[in-house]
Design a protein around this motif. Sequence first.
Motif, PDB file in Angstrom:
ATOM      1  N   ALA A 144       0.844  -1.333   0.054  1.00 37.83           N
ATOM      2  CA  ALA A 144      -0.046  -0.056  -0.215  1.00 37.83           C
ATOM      3  C   ALA A 144       0.773   1.257   0.078  1.00 37.83           C
ATOM      4  CB  ALA A 144      -0.816  -0.036   1.020  1.00 37.83           C
ATOM      5  N   PRO A 145       0.457   2.170  -0.415  1.00 38.60           N
ATOM      6  CA  PRO A 145       1.230   3.633  -0.390  1.00 38.60           C
ATOM      7  C   PRO A 145       1.674   3.848   0.954  1.00 38.60           C
ATOM      8  CG  PRO A 145      -0.845   3.758  -1.595  1.00 38.60           C
ATOM      9  CD  PRO A 145      -0.806   2.572  -0.998  1.00 38.60           C
ATOM     10  N   GLY A 146       3.045   4.213   1.056  1.00 36.38           N
ATOM     11  CA  GLY A 146       3.605   4.682   2.106  1.00 36.38           C
ATOM     12  C   GLY A 146       4.110   3.545   3.087  1.00 36.38           C
ATOM     13  N   LYS A 147       3.743   2.336   2.668  1.00 39.93           N
ATOM     14  CA  LYS A 147       3.809   1.209   3.593  1.00 39.93           C
ATOM     15  C   LYS A 147       4.788   0.223   2.687  1.00 39.93           C
ATOM     16  CE  LYS A 147      -0.458   1.462   6.104  1.00 39.93           C
ATOM     17  NZ  LYS A 147      -1.705   0.588   6.255  1.00 39.93           N
ATOM     18  N   GLN A 148       5.309  -0.665   3.791  1.00 35.35           N
ATOM     19  CA  GLN A 148       6.188  -1.846   3.361  1.00 35.35           C
ATOM     20  C   GLN A 148       5.556  -2.854   2.476  1.00 35.35           C
ATOM     21  OE1 GLN A 148       8.627  -2.996   6.611  1.00 35.35           O
ATOM     22  NE2 GLN A 148      10.345  -1.823   5.868  1.00 35.35           N
ATOM     23  N   ARG A 149       5.854  -3.561   1.503  1.00 39.46           N
ATOM     24  CA  ARG A 149       5.370  -4.753   0.920  1.00 39.46           C
ATOM     25  C   ARG A 149       5.178  -6.027   2.231  1.00 39.46           C
ATOM     26  NH1 ARG A 149       7.486  -7.052  -4.585  1.00 39.46           N
ATOM     27  NH2 ARG A 149       7.481  -4.861  -4.839  1.00 39.46           N
ATOM     28  N   GLU A 150       4.038  -6.462   2.166  1.00 37.88           N
ATOM     29  CA  GLU A 150       3.481  -7.761   2.902  1.00 37.88           C
ATOM     30  C   GLU A 150       3.230  -8.667   2.496  1.00 37.88           C
ATOM     31  OE1 GLU A 150       0.654  -6.886   5.898  1.00 37.88           O
ATOM     32  OE2 GLU A 150      -1.117  -6.478   4.285  1.00 37.88           O
ATOM     33  N   LEU A 151       3.366 -10.005   2.930  1.00 39.06           N
ATOM     34  CA  LEU A 151       2.965 -11.000   2.604  1.00 39.06           C
ATOM     35  C   LEU A 151       1.567 -11.431   2.699  1.00 39.06           C
ATOM     36  CD1 LEU A 151       4.565 -14.523   2.857  1.00 39.06           C
ATOM     37  CD2 LEU A 151       2.282 -14.255   3.660  1.00 39.06           C
ATOM     38  N   VAL A 152       0.804 -11.838   1.835  1.00 39.85           N
ATOM     39  CA  VAL A 152      -0.817 -11.769   2.039  1.00 39.85           C
ATOM     40  C   VAL A 152      -1.154 -13.280   2.038  1.00 39.85           C
ATOM     41  CG1 VAL A 152      -2.900 -11.664   0.806  1.00 39.85           C
ATOM     42  CG2 VAL A 152      -1.177  -9.707   0.380  1.00 39.85           C
ATOM     43  N   ALA A 153      -0.765 -14.399   1.305  1.00 39.79           N
ATOM     44  CA  ALA A 153      -0.757 -15.634   1.200  1.00 39.79           C
ATOM     45  C   ALA A 153       0.008 -16.429   0.602  1.00 39.79           C
ATOM     46  CB  ALA A 153      -2.285 -15.997   0.841  1.00 39.79           C
ATOM     47  N   THR A 154       0.459 -17.690   1.040  1.00 39.56           N
ATOM     48  CA  THR A 154       1.280 -18.440   0.035  1.00 39.56           C
ATOM     49  C   THR A 154       0.854 -19.821  -0.120  1.00 39.56           C
ATOM     50  OG1 THR A 154       2.648 -19.259   2.100  1.00 39.56           O
ATOM     51  CG2 THR A 154       3.506 -17.152   0.879  1.00 39.56           C
ATOM     52  N   PHE A 155       1.257 -20.782  -0.873  1.00 40.31           N
ATOM     53  CA  PHE A 155       0.690 -21.875  -1.258  1.00 40.31           C
ATOM     54  C   PHE A 155       1.817 -22.886  -1.748  1.00 40.31           C
ATOM     55  CE2 PHE A 155      -3.306 -23.965  -2.780  1.00 40.31           C
ATOM     56  CZ  PHE A 155      -2.776 -25.424  -2.712  1.00 40.31           C
ATOM     57  N   ARG A 185       0.150 -26.662   1.242  1.00 49.17           N
ATOM     58  CA  ARG A 185      -0.049 -26.049   2.517  1.00 49.17           C
ATOM     59  C   ARG A 185      -0.025 -24.683   2.297  1.00 49.17           C
ATOM     60  NH1 ARG A 185       4.328 -27.623   6.849  1.00 49.17           N
ATOM     61  NH2 ARG A 185       5.786 -27.834   4.901  1.00 49.17           N
ATOM     62  N   THR A 186      -1.113 -23.917   3.081  1.00 48.83           N
ATOM     63  CA  THR A 186      -1.453 -22.581   2.779  1.00 48.83           C
ATOM     64  C   THR A 186      -1.246 -21.803   3.979  1.00 48.83           C
ATOM     65  OG1 THR A 186      -3.743 -22.785   3.541  1.00 48.83           O
ATOM     66  CG2 THR A 186      -3.162 -22.799   0.868  1.00 48.83           C
ATOM     67  N   ASN A 187      -0.841 -20.374   3.861  1.00 53.22           N
ATOM     68  CA  ASN A 187      -0.481 -19.528   4.917  1.00 53.22           C
ATOM     69  C   ASN A 187      -1.189 -18.100   4.615  1.00 53.22           C
ATOM     70  OD1 ASN A 187       0.631 -18.814   7.541  1.00 53.22           O
ATOM     71  ND2 ASN A 187       2.130 -17.593   6.034  1.00 53.22           N
ATOM     72  N   TYR A 188      -1.616 -17.487   5.579  1.00 50.28           N
ATOM     73  CA  TYR A 188      -2.521 -16.276   5.378  1.00 50.28           C
ATOM     74  C   TYR A 188      -2.108 -15.165   6.331  1.00 50.28           C
ATOM     75  CZ  TYR A 188      -5.797 -18.943   2.357  1.00 50.28           C
ATOM     76  OH  TYR A 188      -6.140 -19.782   1.311  1.00 50.28           O
ATOM     77  N   VAL A 189      -1.672 -13.767   6.058  1.00 54.51           N
ATOM     78  CA  VAL A 189      -1.784 -12.892   6.981  1.00 54.51           C
ATOM     79  C   VAL A 189      -3.103 -12.883   7.679  1.00 54.51           C
ATOM     80  CG1 VAL A 189      -2.381 -11.121   5.573  1.00 54.51           C
ATOM     81  CG2 VAL A 189      -0.969 -10.530   7.466  1.00 54.51           C
ATOM     82  N   ASP A 190      -2.876 -12.744   8.930  1.00 57.96           N
ATOM     83  CA  ASP A 190      -4.373 -12.773   9.763  1.00 57.96           C
ATOM     84  C   ASP A 190      -5.371 -11.700   9.311  1.00 57.96           C
ATOM     85  OD1 ASP A 190      -2.574 -12.795  13.070  1.00 57.96           O
ATOM     86  OD2 ASP A 190      -2.959 -14.379  11.780  1.00 57.96           O
ATOM     87  N   SER A 191      -4.988 -10.517   8.810  1.00 56.14           N
ATOM     88  CA  SER A 191      -5.901  -9.507   8.404  1.00 56.14           C
ATOM     89  C   SER A 191      -6.852 -10.098   7.142  1.00 56.14           C
ATOM     90  CB  SER A 191      -5.344  -8.268   7.882  1.00 56.14           C
ATOM     91  OG  SER A 191      -4.401  -8.402   6.754  1.00 56.14           O
ATOM     92  N   VAL A 192      -6.396 -11.079   6.495  1.00 51.94           N
ATOM     93  CA  VAL A 192      -7.252 -11.589   5.416  1.00 51.94           C
ATOM     94  C   VAL A 192      -7.961 -13.007   5.525  1.00 51.94           C
ATOM     95  CG1 VAL A 192      -5.720 -10.195   3.666  1.00 51.94           C
ATOM     96  CG2 VAL A 192      -5.446 -12.947   3.982  1.00 51.94           C
ATOM     97  N   LYS A 193      -7.441 -13.631   6.578  1.00 51.45           N
ATOM     98  CA  LYS A 193      -8.067 -14.867   7.076  1.00 51.45           C
ATOM     99  C   LYS A 193      -9.535 -14.865   7.090  1.00 51.45           C
ATOM    100  CE  LYS A 193      -4.203 -16.915   9.743  1.00 51.45           C
ATOM    101  NZ  LYS A 193      -3.671 -17.198  11.202  1.00 51.45           N
ATOM    102  N   GLY A 194     -10.152 -15.923   6.425  1.00 53.07           N
ATOM    103  CA  GLY A 194     -11.724 -15.926   6.302  1.00 53.07           C
ATOM    104  C   GLY A 194     -12.206 -15.210   5.095  1.00 53.07           C
ATOM    105  N   ARG A 195     -11.372 -14.313   4.666  1.00 52.11           N
ATOM    106  CA  ARG A 195     -12.033 -13.456   3.336  1.00 52.11           C
ATOM    107  C   ARG A 195     -11.148 -14.011   2.270  1.00 52.11           C
ATOM    108  NH1 ARG A 195     -11.108  -8.347   3.335  1.00 52.11           N
ATOM    109  NH2 ARG A 195      -9.235  -8.199   4.523  1.00 52.11           N
TER     110      ARG A 195
END
Length: 121
Positions: free
Chosen positions: A40-51, A56-66
């Motif tokens: 996002a503007p002004g922020k560092q790149r962050e991991l969202v999800a991996t497969f 195996r999958t992994n999600y950042v907490d803010s997107v879990k369930g969505r």
Amino acid sequence: QVQLVESGGGLVQPGGSLRLSCAASGSIFSIATMGWFRQAPGKQRELVATFTYGGRTNYVDSVKGRFTISRNNAKNTTYLQMNSLKSEDTAVYYCNAQIAPNIKDLYRDYWGQGTQVTVSS
């Protein structure tokens, strides 16, 4: 030459959905983990999800369930289904893959060019 090409970004209202796609092409022997990052503007790149290749999958907490990440190994493609989108999901989304181009190569990171996702009313 390995390329990752993303598609599916755009403008959506809060609560809406989008589906991102990322296809890897070129000289590819094997792909380990595929995933999505965002910046996002002004922020560092962050991991969202991996497969991982093993499923195996992994999600950042803010997107879990969505958000749901999926993968088609036969097509060297990964998808990110994004539901219940919020304004804070607005960012440039980047596809990432750990690829060994040839049998003798080590895995290394490849990135797509990024696709803009804007959540706004």
